[in-house]
Design an enzyme around this catalytic site. Structure first.
Site, PDB file in Angstrom:
ATOM      1  N   GLY A  84       0.785  -1.237   0.000  1.00 22.25           N
ATOM      2  CA  GLY A  84       0.000   0.000   0.000  1.00 22.25           C
ATOM      3  C   GLY A  84       0.807   1.272   0.000  1.00 22.25           C
ATOM      4  N   ALA A  85       2.136   1.164   0.034  1.00 24.06           N
ATOM      5  CA  ALA A  85       2.960   2.377   0.090  1.00 24.06           C
ATOM      6  C   ALA A  85       2.826   3.199  -1.185  1.00 24.06           C
ATOM      7  CB  ALA A  85       4.420   2.010   0.340  1.00 24.06           C
ATOM      8  N   GLY A  86       2.882   2.532  -2.342  1.00 24.55           N
ATOM      9  CA  GLY A  86       2.746   3.257  -3.605  1.00 24.55           C
ATOM     10  C   GLY A  86       1.378   3.893  -3.765  1.00 24.55           C
ATOM     11  N   ASP A  87       0.337   3.196  -3.311  1.00 24.53           N
ATOM     12  CA  ASP A  87      -1.020   3.744  -3.382  1.00 24.53           C
ATOM     13  C   ASP A  87      -1.164   4.946  -2.455  1.00 24.53           C
ATOM     14  OD1 ASP A  87      -1.626   1.575  -5.064  1.00 24.53           O
ATOM     15  OD2 ASP A  87      -2.104   0.324  -3.327  1.00 24.53           O
TER      16      ASP A  87
END
Length: 315
Positions: free
Chosen positions: A253-256
């Site tokens: 979820g870091a990129g999101d």
């Protein structure tokens, strides 16, 4: 008006949380799906967001609907499929927090999103339409997603795209590259990882690769570099904004979070080419801080920060 509407997959991430005394892997059922994650990330940071997608008529589907609602995402366009089940993704995490995905999908509810499931009124009332490449892996979701992007562009909306590559969802790398590149002429804002850049451009040189992508018509390109922050190309201008160090929980979820945070800062602009460079760099720094907080925790949506956490620099 909604600031951001996302279209695409919403699913359950069965994320590995540990191993018991018998050596059996343990998992937690976390809400996930990149476009849904982005909608939540932006909503938690103050943007008004909506989601277009499809879940199964099952307990996981109800859970996901409640999750979006609880985080302030409008679910008017979240459909329920009476036949297909909610998609599952088993997420294994190594000792460095890096993820490996195994999908239980196709057939599943998110793949069964159709053109008729896309409300034009929502496209017309959204400042930004966002999508990713997972919904391009199979029909009818591919046609529904591309229809939404084309129609939103005709309506003068900003189009953002994250070609997040999941090798196991494609029959071949060649098919993946062709389908992931196909929407680029529709796109205003693009985010790729440093691993996806050479896949789409044939080079890992940040300046050369983003120039190739810009030549397709994309106005703003972000390349995420993990702990090293992000590189950007805005027209002919390029630059680098450093990352924020943290102790890694997992990277899910870091990129999101990064992209949702960035769009939450930039969505007030009607034209991407009108965004001042200093505003862009501040938005990227904000997005780096948000992504760092998510990375320091476990899960995707459960790990996403609030506006207060990002502005106070909590990591």
């Amino acid at each position: 008006m909604f600031d951001i509407t996302s279209i695409g997959e919403i699913l359950i991430d069965l994320t590995q949380t540990g191993v018991d005394e018998r050596g059996i892997h343990q998992y937690a059922a976390n809400p996930g799906g990149a476009p849904a994650n982005l909608a939540v990330a932006a909503a938690r940071l103050g943007a008004r967001t909506a989601f277009i997608g499809k879940v199964g008529q099952d307990s996981y589907g109800m859970f996901l609907k409640h999750c979006l609602t609880d985080h302030g995402v409008d679910v008017t366009a979240l459909r329920t499929d009476p036949i297909q089940h909610t998609t599952l993704a088993v997420v294994s995490v190594d000792e460095h927090g890096e993820r490996d995905f195994t999908f239980y999908r196709n057939p599943s509810a998110d793949v069964n999103l159709t053109v008729t499931d896309v409300p034009e009124a929502l496209l017309a009332s959204s400042h930004v339409l966002h999508f990713g490449s997972v919904s391009l892996t199979a029909e009818p979701a591919r046609s529904a997603t591309l229809h939404a992007a084309k129609r939103a562009r005709e309506l003068g909306r900003i189009i953002s795209y994250d070609p997040n590559y999941r090798a196991r969802l494609w029959r071949s790398e060649e098919e993946a590259i062709a389908q992931m590149k196909a929407p680029l002429p529709l796109v205003d804002i693009l985010k790729v990882s440093d691993e996806e850049l050479p896949l789409l451009t044939g080079t890992d040189d940040l300046a050369k690769g983003t120039r190739i992508l810009a030549d397709t018509g994309v106005k703003l390109i972000l390349v995420t570099l993990g702990p090293n922050g992000a590189f950007y190309r805005h027209g002919d201008k390029t630059g680098h904004v450093p990352g924020v160090p943290c102790q890694v929980g997992d990277t899910n979820g870091a990129g999101d979070t990064f992209f949702g945070a960035l769009l939450s800062r930039l969505c007030r602009y009607d034209r991407v080419d009108e965004i001042p460079l200093d505003v862009l760099e501040k938005a990227i720094a904000f997005a780096n801080r948000a992504a760092s907080i998510t990375t320091s925790r476990h899960g995707a949506i459960p790990a996403m920060p609030t506006l207060d956490e990002v502005t106070t620099g909590i990591v």
